[in-house]
Design a protein around this motif. Sequence first.
Motif, PDB file in Angstrom:
ATOM      1  N   UNK A 281       0.811  -1.220   0.000  1.00  0.00           N
ATOM      2  CA  UNK A 281       0.000   0.000   0.000  1.00  0.00           C
ATOM      3  C   UNK A 281       0.844   1.269   0.000  1.00  0.00           C
ATOM      4  N   UNK A 282       2.096   1.160   0.337  1.00  0.00           N
ATOM      5  CA  UNK A 282       2.992   2.317   0.321  1.00  0.00           C
ATOM      6  C   UNK A 282       3.522   2.505  -1.095  1.00  0.00           C
ATOM      7  N   UNK A 283       2.989   3.499  -1.815  1.00  0.00           N
ATOM      8  CA  UNK A 283       3.331   3.693  -3.225  1.00  0.00           C
ATOM      9  C   UNK A 283       3.781   5.128  -3.473  1.00  0.00           C
ATOM     10  N   UNK A 284       4.984   5.497  -3.012  1.00  0.00           N
ATOM     11  CA  UNK A 284       5.461   6.862  -3.229  1.00  0.00           C
ATOM     12  C   UNK A 284       5.724   7.147  -4.702  1.00  0.00           C
ATOM     13  N   UNK A 285       5.717   8.416  -5.005  1.00  0.00           N
ATOM     14  CA  UNK A 285       6.016   8.841  -6.376  1.00  0.00           C
ATOM     15  C   UNK A 285       7.504   8.687  -6.663  1.00  0.00           C
ATOM     16  N   UNK A 286       7.832   8.126  -7.832  1.00  0.00           N
ATOM     17  CA  UNK A 286       9.202   8.103  -8.354  1.00  0.00           C
ATOM     18  C   UNK A 286       9.147   8.404  -9.850  1.00  0.00           C
ATOM     19  N   UNK A 287      10.258   8.861 -10.383  1.00  0.00           N
ATOM     20  CA  UNK A 287      10.433   8.884 -11.839  1.00  0.00           C
ATOM     21  C   UNK A 287      11.778   8.235 -12.146  1.00  0.00           C
ATOM     22  N   UNK A 288      11.981   7.908 -13.423  1.00  0.00           N
ATOM     23  CA  UNK A 288      13.262   7.365 -13.841  1.00  0.00           C
ATOM     24  C   UNK A 288      13.307   5.862 -13.995  1.00  0.00           C
TER      25      UNK A 288
END
Length: 644
Positions: A444-451
């Motif tokens: 449930x922990x889905x932080x934003x990332x890019x790359x």
Amino acid sequence: MRRSSPLRLAAAAIVVAGGLSLAQPASATQTAVPDSRQAAFTEAAKAYGVPESVLLGVSYLESRWDTNAGKPSSSAGYGPMHLTDAAELSGGNHHAEGTEDARGDEGRPLPAPQAAPAPAEVPASLRTLEKAAQLTGASREELRGDPAANIRGGAALLADYQKALGAPLSDDPGQWYGAVARYSGAEEAEAAKFFADEVYATIESGAGRVTDDGQKVELRAAPGVRKMDGWLDKLGLRRPVRGEAECPPTVSCEWVPAPYQALPDDDYGNHDKSNRPVNQQIEYIVIHDMEGYFAPSVRLVQDPARPASWHYSVRSVDGHIAQHVKTKDVAWQAGNWYVNAKSIGIEHEGFLAEGAYWYTEAMYRSSARLVRYLAQRYQVPLDRAHIIGHDNVPGTIASTVRGMHEDPGPFWDWARYFQLLGRPLHGTGGPRTESVMILPDYDKNQPYYYGCDRKNPDADCAPHGSASVWLRTEPREDAPLVKDIGKHPTGDSLYSVYDHSARATTGQRYAVADRQGGWTAIWYLGQKAWFHNPASQPTAVPSKGLVVTPKPGLASVPVYGRAYPEAEAYPAGVPYQAISPLQYTLAAGQRYTVGLTAVGEYYRAVTLDPSNHQVIRGKQKYYQIQFGHRVMFVKAEDVVVSAT
């Protein structure tokens, strides 16, 4: 252009991590949508004549029935049945790219750059999706993205393997042992057997959980299944040679030695002989990912001219292990010579980010059994101060901090791993305990990332479970990330999946600096760092332990990347290795958790002849602290120790 803040933030519900044991039914407190995933297994099993328990057992060992949002695993496997499509992926190998001096010892000259090896042919075990498409008529896109189609593809593969063996399409699960073993994709009989035995252990004990997309799935226990393992001999797999391999008997393991030989210009490769733990206590087990595939990485460690080595490699599809360096010897793997000299390094097949969002259950299980065996053998505590990622290893001196590696990255499920180690992470103490352990619910922990896409490095990553939480300068979602002057001397921390400058990760313990509403601040790299931690859905739990703070009268104290001895400890003929502070300081009033106590030590090993190697020990005492994402050291004479 690389970004220091996202255009949008993925909101996620967070709950305390706990997980279900293998034999537990799904918790009644978890909300689940109708059991369509269960129905998909039932329908696919009936359509292809596969016992439903076999289909569920294989899927559990591959993916724990998760879809992972249609994203591939570390070995390019898709969906609940882990159908592999490696032809669609490409990636480098951080050992081939030379981005870090793996020895981490400026007492020796830096290695010469090495050309990257030629790409290797992708093995058939990493291309099962193509075969599933032929057998079912489904498109590659359907098999990747539609869980029901993916499950049908896996069932079709199992039935095809069963027919190829000349085995009956029987209702008896035990008759399918050979097909299950082949589904592993293993080239070694022992690896195929390990995979099949794990599947059948799951069938016997049963399993139940709510998947990452809210599907309730259950495999009812079927004790007493009689495995027809005679089918294994018909697969014609090779018999790996354990030889000198140091592995528990419960895993598939072979000895594939790294070379120890002379090179031109009085150099040698690619590790150092020692006599651990007689000469040096083993304190750490370092978890890596290869940023590459298993076979090419194993070839790299067999090249003496490449100044990098590690003790073990673990394959993704089936958990097979290859050992390259004896545990008594020092591998060049962590980029910090002090850590190298006191650690065992384990590489795991896969990529930190490029399309690789998850690691297989088979690899987690095999790796955990190996680590548990090594930890017991060398008395290494099973906690996150001693079982560390490559991304937790500090730079040796200020100039090396920026180049340290980031693997295994935010998608390595530390909570699941410690559950398999038999040491589930949990809190200790009450709600006002002045130190905490980071422990979000991974799914449930889905932080934003890019790359995550090398071809489009600025693109947002798809939402996915993660072991990390973002750290901010103020207790609000839109506050800037905290800064890391070592990683970014003049810039901001990034939301890149490769940048851990402002992240805390599962199992790491930090001293509490403040609390405000649903937010908690910790001391991190010399500053207050805030993360969202509401009482109803916490991302951290109380965790009692020791902390350090500067002695009264000291405005700040230096921190170090290694615990080397004082100058007086060095004998004649051994150059003094300066105790060089990093660019960070620990200021008065700040507190950091203690992971272990060390006495200054340096292993001098610069020649091929191990009789010339020497361990220098001093009297200087250090504490290892959780100072940022990486561990670091402070001198005992500079700090006061207290309990939280």
